[in-house]
Every structure is written in structure tokens, then in C-alpha cells.
Design an enzyme around this catalytic site. Structure first.
Site, PDB file in Angstrom:
ATOM      1  N   GLU A 187       0.844  -1.207   0.000  1.00 11.15           N
ATOM      2  CA  GLU A 187       0.000   0.000   0.000  1.00 11.15           C
ATOM      3  C   GLU A 187       0.881   1.260   0.000  1.00 11.15           C
ATOM      4  OE1 GLU A 187      -4.210  -1.388   1.947  1.00 11.15           O
ATOM      5  OE2 GLU A 187      -2.710  -0.617   3.337  1.00 11.15           O
ATOM      6  N   GLU A 298      -6.164  -6.656  -1.695  1.00 14.17           N
ATOM      7  CA  GLU A 298      -6.747  -6.821  -0.367  1.00 14.17           C
ATOM      8  C   GLU A 298      -8.225  -6.459  -0.423  1.00 14.17           C
ATOM      9  OE1 GLU A 298      -4.802  -4.800   2.828  1.00 14.17           O
ATOM     10  OE2 GLU A 298      -2.790  -5.224   2.074  1.00 14.17           O
TER      11      GLU A 298
END
Length: 453
Positions: A187, A298
Site C-alpha cells: 500500500e 486486499e
């Protein structure tokens, strides 16, 4: 994998072989009255139905058992039997001392991860390695350097990230667990290895972007150094599944600096990242602009302790409904660029004394350890794609699995000069199966197929 089914009425069966109409169509199935025609074309890229199982050993070591209908089984075997084909494991740079002092937040170092990676490979699953390049969690709110790297100059940091990446891949390869996919950072919308590789806000300037690009390029070079001809696919993962503006800002900058990678990764949690329509827009725009496969790295959905999210209830059935709707979005990305989905914290179970941020209520195993229906639905995204036909009185029943989500049912009345139009029949969904009913009219011949929109 080729899948050919044969069904017919009055004992008649007939099979044909034809060329595929479009390269983007994985499979074409034509039903002519009581004849079934199946032509199968292997997908150019395997669709990934994956699970992040990074804390599996952590939970097992604390007495957690995973089950199917009450019977203990290995969690990896349970997921593979339901169609999962890849497992994602995160990797921290933490020391043994850190891992011992705070295992939940620091345990995912190479000592812990390597034997789990071997388990993944021995279970017949693909492996995705998620480098955090940090002693603990790296995410949009923090991208802290390893304590051992804090005082390195930028030149030394570039060398360190390359060496560390190379040594890690070499160790996994020597153990028989070479990753199939590698994320260089987790991320990393705000960059990584702060502040050297930080971008955005007051760090949104050419110098910072250049440094981020150099760090990523060196990390990727390190993977290449160790993997050689068996180079894993490289993923750049950000957390903006429903945010096209930020996605474009980020990948335009990486593209301008020629960072070499294969796959765009996005996080998408509906309570954080917006509607499924926002996700559809973002993924479709990214596919069109960059021409790369896109994976939702995710995602998750609650089975309890939550209000409805965009009309989907927080329940075990709601988890299944979310999987179906998500599959429609990802598999509907134009050009077949929707390449996979990973369920995060699939293995989480409640443990006294640990703050799991509610993810034990979003896992794929219930509080009793039994695998949940959402796992069955999720794995169905990799099911062999076929269109089956059966007759009930004056109705032709057409069915296809969730792997066909995002495809359109088309019909034509002529194969010699076919004009394929959208079938207007209502399409129902029962868990991981789509179906529709077509009135049988003996005076009309109709052909049906699934194809990309």
C-alpha cells in the site's frame, strides 16, 4: 484446462469444433435446441483467487484449529479444495527480539515466513510475497524504515533494498519456495522507506518521485538478481481501489520514471474505499490507460458487528453476496485485465489479549473454525468456465459458474451469418452460479454464448 460437457434430449448428442470469435473470450458455448456445443480457450493469464494467510502459523501456535463441518483440516488444503490458487504472505524486516516481544505486530520476518512459504508451495498453491520493507506493518499511514536501515544514506539505502530483496528471494528459492508474484512494498500510495521514498503532500515533488522510483527499481533488480530466468511477476500495490484520481496521479508518475512492473495492485475495502461502482470506474480506467493486469490485492467483508454496507448485510450470506458483486466488477474489467482478488486476514480468529482490528469478524472461517460459505463462492471465480443446458417442460435452463461473472449472455438465430445480441432474459444468481430460463419455441432456432462486454 479444457472442459467439455455433453447434454442432449432424446438421446441425441452432437459436438462441433470452431475457432473462437474473439481472443478475449475464454470460452464460447452454443446451445442449439437440444444440442450442446462447447469450445474452450485457455485464458492468457490465470485468474488469481487468493488469500492473505500471513498469520496462519501465529494462530495455529495459539491453539486455533481450522475445520470443514467440524473436522480439522489444514487451512491451506481447505482453501485449495474450494478453488483458491494463490496465497499471499507479508514479510517484515523485524529482528528475533522484536518478534518475540510483540509477535502479532513483528512476527512476519523471514525466519517465520520461510517455512510457511514452503507449506504454501507443498500444498500446490502459488505464492505471492509481500515485501513491507519495514520491521512491522507498512501502510498508507506509516512506511517506516527498518531500525537497522535508519542511518543509511540514500545511496546506501538503494544498495540495501536491492541486497535485501535479492537475499530474501535466494533464500526462498533455495528452500523450494520461489515466489510466483512479488509486491515491492505494501500500500505504497505515499511511497516507502520514509522519508527518502516518500511522495504526496509536501513530498509531492520531482526529487521525491525520483527517489521513490530509484528505490523501487533497485528492489525489483534485487528480485531479478536472485530469480534469474524464473523472474516472479512484479506488483505495485496502492490503497485506492475506489479512487481513480489518485490512482492516475500515482501510476502516471511511476510510468514517467519507467519503473518496470507487471501488475497494478489495489486495496478495496468497501467501508473505506467507496462503492463498487467507484471500484469499477477506477479499475476500468487503469486498464485502459496503462494496459496492465489489475489485481485487488486486499479485500474483505464482515459477517457480523457491522451495519449494511451499500445494501449488503453483515452476515455469512452477505459475505457471499459481496464476493459475487466484486467478481462482476473485477471480471468485467475491459480486455480481460481484471486478473485476481485476494481476501485479507482470511485466517483470522479471535484471540484473547490481541487487538485484531475486527478482522476476525471478516475472515473466511467462523468463530468455531469452520470454513464459511464465502470461501466456496470466492474459489468459484477460478472454476472451469462452461455454459450448461437442461430442459424443464417448455423452458431451457442455462447455467454458468461465478468464473463467468462479467461476461454477457448473447444469442443469435443464425450461425452462418451470426449477429450476437444481448439475451434479455433475467439472470439470477444462487451463490456462485448464474442461471436464466429461456422459453422453448419449436419454430425458432437460437444460439447462445458467453462473451466479454
Amino acid at each position: 484446462m479444457n472442459h467439455t460437457s455433453e447434454r442432449g434430449q432424446s438421446g441425441r448428442r452432437q459436438f462441433y469444433r470452431e475457432t473462437v470469435v474473439a481472443a478475449t473470450v475464454r470460452m464460447i458455448i452454443v446451445i442449439v435446441a437440444c444440442f450442446t456445443h462447447v469450445t474452450t480457450v485457455p485464458a492468457s493469464t490465470e485468474f488469481l483467487a487468493g488469500a492473505d494467510m500471513s498469520h496462519l502459523t501465529f494462530f495455529e501456535d495459539r491453539g486455533i484449529t481450522y475445520r470443514v463441518n467440524g473436522q480439522p483440516q489444514d487451512a491451506l488444503t481447505i482453501l485449495k479444495a474450494r478453488g483458491f490458487n494463490c496465497v499471499r504472505l507479508r514479510l517484515f524486516t523485524s529482528s528475533a527480539t522484536q518478534a518475540q516481544a510483540d509477535p502479532y505486530n513483528y512476527i512476519n520476518n523471514l525466519t517465520y515466513t520461510l517455512p510457511l512459504a514452503v507449506r504454501v508451495k507443498e500444498a500446490g498453491l502459488k505464492l505471492l510475497l509481500d515485501f513491507h520493507y519495514s520491521d512491522s506493518w507498512a501502510d498508507p499511514g506509516k512506511q517506516n524504515k527498518s531500525a537497522a536501515w535508519t542511518n543509511l544514506t540514500f545511496a546506501q539505502l538503494k544498495t540495501q533494498i536491492r541486497d535485501y530483496s535479492s537475499n530474501t528471494i535466494a533464500a526462498l528459492n533455495a528452500a523450494g519456495a520461489l515466489p510466483d508474484y512479488v509486491q515491492v512494498g505494501n500500500e505504497i500510495t505515499p511511497g516507502l522507506l520514509w522519508s527518502d521514498g516518500r511522495v504526496g503532500g509536501s513530498y509531492d515533488n520531482p526529487t521525491q518521485w525520483s527517489q521513490l522510483a530509484q528505490l523501487l527499481t533497485n528492489a525489483i533488480a534485487g528480485v531479478q538478481d536472485a530469480a534469474g530466468a524464473q523472474m516472479p511477476k512484479i506488483i505495485i500495490h496502492i490503497d485506492r481501489g475506489g479512487d481513480w484520481g489518485t490512482t492516475q496521479w500515482y501510476f502516471d508518475n511511476l510510468q514517467a520514471r519507467q519503473v518496470p512492473f507487471d501488475i497494478i495492485g489495489q486495496s478495496y475495502y468497501p467501508w473505506w474505499h467507496g462503492t463498487l461502482d467507484a471500484l469499477r470506474t477506477c479499475l476500468s480506467n487503469a486498464a485502459a490507460r496503462y494496459g496492465k493486469p489489475i489485481v485487488v490485492m486486499e479485500t474483505a467483508f464482515p459477517r457480523s458487528n457491522s451495519t449494511n454496507i451499500f445494501g449488503i448485510p453483515a452476515s455469512t450470506n452477505g459475505q457471499v453476496q459481496f464476493v459475487v458483486e466484486l467478481a462482476k466488477v473485477v471480471k468485467g474489467v475491459p480486455g480481460g485485465k481484471g486478473a485476481g482478488v485476494f481476501w485479507w486476514a482470511a485466517e483470522f480468529q479471535q484471540l484473547s489479549g490481541f487487538n485484531l482490528a475486527g478482522f476476525h469478524q471478516r475472515s473466511l472461517f467462523g468463530s468455531d473454525g469452520n470454513v464459511l460459505p464465502a470461501a466456496e463462492a470466492f474459489g468459484a471465480m477460478t472454476a472451469p468456465l462452461y455454459l450448461s443446458a437442461s430442459r424443464s417442460n417448455n423452458l431451457l435452463i442455462l447455467q454458468w459458474p461465478l468464473s463467468g461473472a462479467g461476461l454477457a449472455l448473447k444469442s443469435s438465430t443464425n450461425l452462418a451469418l451470426p449477429v450476437w445480441t444481448n439475451a434479455t432474459n433475467d439472470i439470477q444468481n444462487t451463490n456462485p452460479v448464474f442461471s436464466t430460463s429461456v422459453p422453448v419455441d419449436g419454430s425458432t432456432t437460437r444460439f447462445f454464448r458467453l462473451q466479454s462486454n
